[in-house]
Design a protein around this motif. Structure first.
Motif, PDB file in Angstrom:
ATOM      1  N   MET A   1      -6.438   1.304   4.933  1.00  0.00           N
ATOM      2  CA  MET A   1      -6.490   1.782   6.308  1.00  0.00           C
ATOM      3  C   MET A   1      -6.533   0.609   7.280  1.00  0.00           C
ATOM      4  SD  MET A   1      -6.436   4.475   8.135  1.00  0.00           S
ATOM      5  CE  MET A   1      -6.683   4.841   9.854  1.00  0.00           C
ATOM      6  N   LYS A   2      -7.301  -0.430   6.930  1.00  0.00           N
ATOM      7  CA  LYS A   2      -7.388  -1.595   7.805  1.00  0.00           C
ATOM      8  C   LYS A   2      -6.019  -2.253   7.926  1.00  0.00           C
ATOM      9  CE  LYS A   2      -9.834  -5.812   8.731  1.00  0.00           C
ATOM     10  NZ  LYS A   2     -11.048  -6.596   8.536  1.00  0.00           N
ATOM     11  N   ARG A   3      -5.374  -2.426   6.787  1.00  0.00           N
ATOM     12  CA  ARG A   3      -4.065  -3.056   6.790  1.00  0.00           C
ATOM     13  C   ARG A   3      -3.095  -2.258   7.661  1.00  0.00           C
ATOM     14  NH1 ARG A   3      -0.908  -7.182   3.758  1.00  0.00           N
ATOM     15  NH2 ARG A   3       1.093  -6.945   4.778  1.00  0.00           N
ATOM     16  N   ARG A   4      -3.162  -0.937   7.510  1.00  0.00           N
ATOM     17  CA  ARG A   4      -2.277  -0.055   8.257  1.00  0.00           C
ATOM     18  C   ARG A   4      -2.502  -0.203   9.765  1.00  0.00           C
ATOM     19  NH1 ARG A   4       2.221   2.752   8.106  1.00  0.00           N
ATOM     20  NH2 ARG A   4       2.110   4.763   9.118  1.00  0.00           N
ATOM     21  N   ILE A   5      -3.774  -0.151  10.175  1.00  0.00           N
ATOM     22  CA  ILE A   5      -4.101  -0.272  11.600  1.00  0.00           C
ATOM     23  C   ILE A   5      -3.609  -1.609  12.135  1.00  0.00           C
ATOM     24  CG2 ILE A   5      -6.031  -0.597  13.201  1.00  0.00           C
ATOM     25  CD1 ILE A   5      -7.502   1.595  11.780  1.00  0.00           C
ATOM     26  N   MET A   6      -3.847  -2.668  11.353  1.00  0.00           N
ATOM     27  CA  MET A   6      -3.462  -3.998  11.820  1.00  0.00           C
ATOM     28  C   MET A   6      -1.950  -4.194  11.792  1.00  0.00           C
ATOM     29  SD  MET A   6      -6.479  -6.483  10.430  1.00  0.00           S
ATOM     30  CE  MET A   6      -5.974  -7.840  11.482  1.00  0.00           C
ATOM     31  N   ASP A   7      -1.277  -3.653  10.759  1.00  0.00           N
ATOM     32  CA  ASP A   7       0.185  -3.729  10.701  1.00  0.00           C
ATOM     33  C   ASP A   7       0.811  -3.112  11.945  1.00  0.00           C
ATOM     34  OD1 ASP A   7       0.533  -5.067   8.329  1.00  0.00           O
ATOM     35  OD2 ASP A   7       0.807  -3.290   7.097  1.00  0.00           O
ATOM     36  N   MET A   8       0.153  -2.076  12.463  1.00  0.00           N
ATOM     37  CA  MET A   8       0.693  -1.396  13.643  1.00  0.00           C
ATOM     38  C   MET A   8       0.417  -2.185  14.919  1.00  0.00           C
ATOM     39  SD  MET A   8       2.184   1.224  12.364  1.00  0.00           S
ATOM     40  CE  MET A   8       2.507   2.494  13.569  1.00  0.00           C
ATOM     41  N   GLY A   9      -0.247  -3.305  14.798  1.00  0.00           N
ATOM     42  CA  GLY A   9      -0.408  -4.195  15.944  1.00  0.00           C
ATOM     43  C   GLY A   9      -1.780  -4.173  16.592  1.00  0.00           C
TER      44      GLY A   9
ATOM     45  N   TYR B   1       1.128 -11.889  14.371  1.00  0.00           N
ATOM     46  CA  TYR B   1       1.205 -11.346  15.730  1.00  0.00           C
ATOM     47  C   TYR B   1       0.998 -12.441  16.778  1.00  0.00           C
ATOM     48  CZ  TYR B   1       1.868  -6.367  14.918  1.00  0.00           C
ATOM     49  OH  TYR B   1       2.413  -5.148  14.603  1.00  0.00           O
TER      50      TYR B   1
ATOM     51  N   ARG C   1       6.128  -5.320  18.034  1.00  0.00           N
ATOM     52  CA  ARG C   1       5.790  -4.726  16.743  1.00  0.00           C
ATOM     53  C   ARG C   1       6.947  -4.836  15.755  1.00  0.00           C
ATOM     54  NH1 ARG C   1       5.906   0.868  16.803  1.00  0.00           N
ATOM     55  NH2 ARG C   1       7.862   0.442  15.724  1.00  0.00           N
TER      56      ARG C   1
ATOM     57  N   ILE D   1      -2.240 -11.354   9.132  1.00  0.00           N
ATOM     58  CA  ILE D   1      -1.691 -10.422  10.131  1.00  0.00           C
ATOM     59  C   ILE D   1      -1.877 -10.991  11.539  1.00  0.00           C
ATOM     60  CG2 ILE D   1      -1.802  -8.086  11.080  1.00  0.00           C
ATOM     61  CD1 ILE D   1      -2.918  -7.178   8.357  1.00  0.00           C
ATOM     62  N   ASN D   2      -3.088 -11.481  11.798  1.00  0.00           N
ATOM     63  CA  ASN D   2      -3.353 -12.088  13.106  1.00  0.00           C
ATOM     64  C   ASN D   2      -2.388 -13.233  13.389  1.00  0.00           C
ATOM     65  OD1 ASN D   2      -5.468 -10.549  14.137  1.00  0.00           O
ATOM     66  ND2 ASN D   2      -6.958 -11.625  12.861  1.00  0.00           N
TER      67      ASN D   2
ATOM     68  N   PRO E   1      -5.633   8.507   6.041  1.00  0.00           N
ATOM     69  CA  PRO E   1      -5.596   7.640   7.215  1.00  0.00           C
ATOM     70  C   PRO E   1      -4.466   8.151   8.099  1.00  0.00           C
ATOM     71  CG  PRO E   1      -4.705   6.507   5.308  1.00  0.00           C
ATOM     72  CD  PRO E   1      -5.285   7.787   4.831  1.00  0.00           C
TER      73      PRO E   1
ATOM     74  N   TYR F   1       0.777  -1.233   0.000  1.00  0.00           N
ATOM     75  CA  TYR F   1       0.000   0.000   0.000  1.00  0.00           C
ATOM     76  C   TYR F   1       0.809   1.285   0.000  1.00  0.00           C
ATOM     77  CZ  TYR F   1      -3.954  -3.013   0.888  1.00  0.00           C
ATOM     78  OH  TYR F   1      -4.899  -3.977   0.783  1.00  0.00           O
TER      79      TYR F   1
ATOM     80  N   TYR G   1       7.199  -8.106  13.829  1.00  0.00           N
ATOM     81  CA  TYR G   1       6.150  -8.315  12.825  1.00  0.00           C
ATOM     82  C   TYR G   1       6.740  -8.216  11.415  1.00  0.00           C
ATOM     83  CZ  TYR G   1       2.010  -7.254  10.027  1.00  0.00           C
ATOM     84  OH  TYR G   1       1.032  -7.252   9.062  1.00  0.00           O
TER      85      TYR G   1
ATOM     86  N   THR H   1      -4.792  -5.758  16.487  1.00  0.00           N
ATOM     87  CA  THR H   1      -5.465  -6.916  15.893  1.00  0.00           C
ATOM     88  C   THR H   1      -6.501  -7.440  16.882  1.00  0.00           C
ATOM     89  OG1 THR H   1      -3.771  -8.377  16.805  1.00  0.00           O
ATOM     90  CG2 THR H   1      -3.423  -7.586  14.568  1.00  0.00           C
TER      91      THR H   1
ATOM     92  N   VAL I   1      -2.476   7.111  11.263  1.00  0.00           N
ATOM     93  CA  VAL I   1      -1.997   6.323  12.380  1.00  0.00           C
ATOM     94  C   VAL I   1      -0.519   6.637  12.483  1.00  0.00           C
ATOM     95  CG1 VAL I   1      -1.919   4.043  13.419  1.00  0.00           C
ATOM     96  CG2 VAL I   1      -3.484   4.490  11.547  1.00  0.00           C
TER      97      VAL I   1
END
Lengths: 671, 73
Positions: free
Chosen positions: B24-32, A249, A94, A245-246, A485, A64, A97, B34, A487
């Motif tokens: 955005m979902k991928r980004r939030i989840m990549d940051m941990g 982690y 983190r 992803i789950n 977005p 992305y 990951y 989950t 974050v």
């Protein structure tokens, strides 16, 4: 054959410090082909056959963001000899990951556990041997800040690179997930190696469209792969991307449980938390923020900065006098004398005179960035910026823009959303840069000697135009849409290393000299040429020169702004070449025979040419119109298209033209 | 079940579902962030937005409009 060591890691993991410690002075900085992401490399110290490539700081290898795609493409297609994965040991969960993703590639990985000093200070313990066993890769503890462990790391990395032993992917998946991924793996054509097949299978499973497009497999096969994915998605009631992803982690959490012993937290605050309880405090955040900005400005632009500029002017003045005497003794013709003193030395002086100020500013900005304050600034400013369609990240380019628009525009790189990035690039030049300052100072001193608000009011107009433009442009088609977005990590505060700050500063100053310097120099020589000769190339006074002709031709355009005379028109034009050149243009015009006039002559000249209203309009035009060509070059390189560059410059000049006209018309009535 | 936006400062909650999509979902989840992760709400910015969170032992911040799409309990 050259051994290539790729440095990969999260942002704020100490990668840059490590890169600077590993390489000598032969570093190169450029861009990755076709994109604006910075590419850095250099030869490994004491190993002339080894190259270190510093890849962008990333959190993941998703398809992305530009940084992630650049890193991924480099790793998969350029195939470095070894990956040195730098992880912040005080933030393992983190950081690992990304490691789980790197271990799936066909490249040997060495894990560098950085910031072990912080871990020890926290009282935590990491079982390094066990971690190495679990991840099936070499792990070396280091502290990049003081160089601890770097020798060991290099030895291990070179040994691993020689062995070419790749890692095995980690057993991150549950049974259900593994069945689907392995199913996809079996369907892949045999031309790929086992390791690459596994990587491809995971990418296809998580619907990575970039990879799916590249491997070109038949629709029939793709359909069967989709079915395998769907089975797992139904079983887990989640989409495949989230499942992967789950899984990563989940695997990390389980692994770390056996490898790390955390000191029991007694609820006490870390040093970083204590600082933040003041710095991002509800009441204190803004006073502190504005104090820091004021302090940077006061030192870098006002006191130390202006002292250094004056000092450089003196040096160049003395040098010019010396050169003139020397050439008179040698009987050099007046034309050549004028070219050397006014054209060449003047041009070089215009570039170098600026360098000490820029250097001081960048030392401060690098420090604020490296110590972690910039992300706090984004945190407290986000809401305010969002009101006009930008994000908190737009603040950083605009702050840097107060020094120089060129690095300000380059700093927009960190904004992920393309629309927000373009908008920030377009609006950053509205913030008065330090090259516009001399123009404002000169005009304020000449025409508003007892009105101290005139100079600072340019900041007010700059900010107002950013806000108004943001609100208006955000409603137009090219910029409308979702806000970015947002974050952002808030890294723990830390004291930046002197070497890192200085290196960072040097990179910026160098790129300023290269990008802006050549243009400012060329512009100075061009101005000298145009104002010294007429169209038949005879040496004449400025009032009869080509410069006068061009100014006369352009003058009528600026009648609504109140400065429809050829001198002002031409000065505005030289402003496109370099904003501070406006001052020297007026200085030359006030003098005689091509020599710059004295300060008093200059003030008198301006008082005869401008009324307060037209002077203020001229200041506004200088503030907002197309930035200098060096900044336009930066816009071009960040926008990546000429169409957007022309749009940005056209918009800026249009706004400047209209607002300057309104100011003059209204100002004339009030007067 | 509530959204992350409604959680008061100083409380710890567990992620149940992320109702964002795409990058955005991928980004939030990549940051941990989950499913099943504990989130500690540390602070709200002086202007009321964004919010600062502690996740997996590090700090990050996100906007309320995105926090609204993260279901927690």
């Amino acid at each position: 054959m050259i051994t290539v060591l790729a440095l990969v890691g999260n942002p704020n993991c100490g990668k840059t410090t490590m890169f600077n410690n590993l390489t000598g002075s032969d570093q190169y900085v450029g861009n990755w082909p076709g994109v604006t992401v910075a590419k850095k490399g250099g030869m490994l110290l004491n190993h002339p056959d080894c190259e270190v490539v510093d890849l962008p700081g990333i959190y993941s290898l998703s398809p992305y963001t530009l940084e992630e795609v650049v890193t991924r493409d480099f790793l998969v297609y350029e195939h470095p000899s070894v990956i040195i994965n730098i992880v912040d040991a005080s933030n393992l969960e983190r950081n690992l990951y990304l490691t789980t993703q790197l271990l799936e590639l066909e490249i040997p990985v060495v894990l560098a556990l950085n910031m072990m000093d912080v871990v020890e200070a926290n009282g935590d313990e990491i079982d390094i041997e066990r971690l190495s066993r679990e991840l099936k890769c070499m792990v070396v503890p280091i502290a990049a800040i003081n160089g601890y462990g770097l020798g060991e790391l290099i030895n291990v990395a070179l040994a691993v690179a020689k062995e070419k032993s790749t890692n095995q992917g980690l057993p991150i998946f549950s049974d259900t997930e593994e069945i689907s991924v392995r199913g996809i793996e079996r369907l892949l054509p045999d031309r790929e190696s086992t390791q690459l097949k596994r990587w491809l299978a995971i990418k296809i499973f998580e619907r990575d469209n970039k990879v799916i497009e590249q491997i070109k497999i038949s629709n029939n096969l793709l359909e069967r792969m989709n079915a395998l994915r769907r089975r797992c998605e139904v079983a887990e009631d989640d989409d495949a991307e989230s499942i992967v992803i789950n899984a990563r982690y989940r695997y990390i959490t389980n692994t770390l449980r056996s490898c790390i012993k955390k000191k029991l937290k007694t609820g006490e605050l870390s040093a970083s938390d204590k600082i933040d309880s003041i710095v991002t405090n509800r009441l204190l955040a803004f006073p502190i923020f504005f104090f820091i900005m004021w302090a940077v400005y006061y030192i870098a632009i006002q006191t130390l900065g202006s002292m250094s500029v004056n000092g450089m002017e003196k040096i160049f003045g003395t040098f010019s006098d010396y050169l003139t005497q020397l050439m008179e003794l040698g009987g050099v013709s007046l034309t050549i004398q004028s070219l050397v003193v006014n054209g060449v030395v003047g041009g070089v002086g215009a570039v170098l005179g600026f360098v000490p100020q820029i250097t001081i500013l960048f030392v401060f900005l690098s420090f604020l960035e490296d110590c972690g304050y910039m992300s706090r600034a984004a945190f407290i400013m986000d809401r305010a910026f969002r009101q006009f369609g930008l994000s908190g990240k737009s603040f950083i380019p605009m702050l840097v823009g107060t020094g120089c628009s060129v690095p300000g525009i380059m700093a927009t790189m960190t904004i992920e959303n393309e629309k927000d990035r373009r908008l920030t690039i377009m609006l950053t030049p509205f913030i008065p840069c330090s090259a516009k300052m001399p123009v404002f100072v000169l005009f304020a001193a000449s025409l508003f000697p007892d009105k101290s608000w005139v100079g600072p009011s340019m900041y007010f107009w700059g900010i107002i135009m950013v806000v108004v433009s943001g609100i208006i442009l955000k409603r137009t088609a090219p910029f409308a849409g979702e806000t970015a977005p947002f974050v952002m990590e808030m890294p723990a505060y830390h004291m930046p290393g002197l070497k890192t700050v200085l290196k960072h500063t040097w990179e910026q100053v160098k790129s300023f000299i290269l990008k802006a310097g050549t243009i400012v120099f060329a512009a100075s020589v061009l101005v000298w040429f145009l104002q010294s000769f007429n169209t038949s190339l005879d040496l004449v006074s400025p009032t009869e020169s080509m410069l006068a002709n061009i100014g006369q031709f352009l003058a009528p355009v600026f009648v609504p702004q109140g400065f429809g005379n050829w001198q002002a028109a031409f000065a505005a034009l030289t402003g496109f070449l370099a904003k501070e050149a406006i001052v020297s243009t007026f200085a030359i015009l006030a003098g005689s025979g091509g020599d710059a006039g004295s300060k008093a002559d200059l003030v008198l000249k301006l008082q005869s040419m401008f009324t307060p209203a037209s002077a203020y309009a001229f200041m506004i035009f200088t503030l907002l119109a197309a930035p200098c060509c060096a900044a336009v070059g930066a816009i071009r390189s960040e926008m990546g298209s000429w169409k957007w560059t022309f749009f940005a410059v056209g918009y800026q000049t249009g706004v400047a033209y209209i607002l300057a006209a309104i100011i003059y018309q209204v100002g004339s009535i009030i007067q | 079940m509530r959204t992350l936006r409604e959680i008061a400062v100083g409380q710890t909650v567990t992620v149940v579902k992320i109702e964002v999509t795409g990058a955005m979902k991928r980004r939030i989840m990549d940051m941990g962030i989950t499913k099943g992760t504990d989130i500690f709400v540390r602070k709200i910015a002086p202007l009321g937005d964004p919010i600062e969170l502690k996740v997996r032992d590090y700090e990050l911040f996100l906007r309320k409009e995105d926090a609204e799409k993260i279901l927690v309990e």
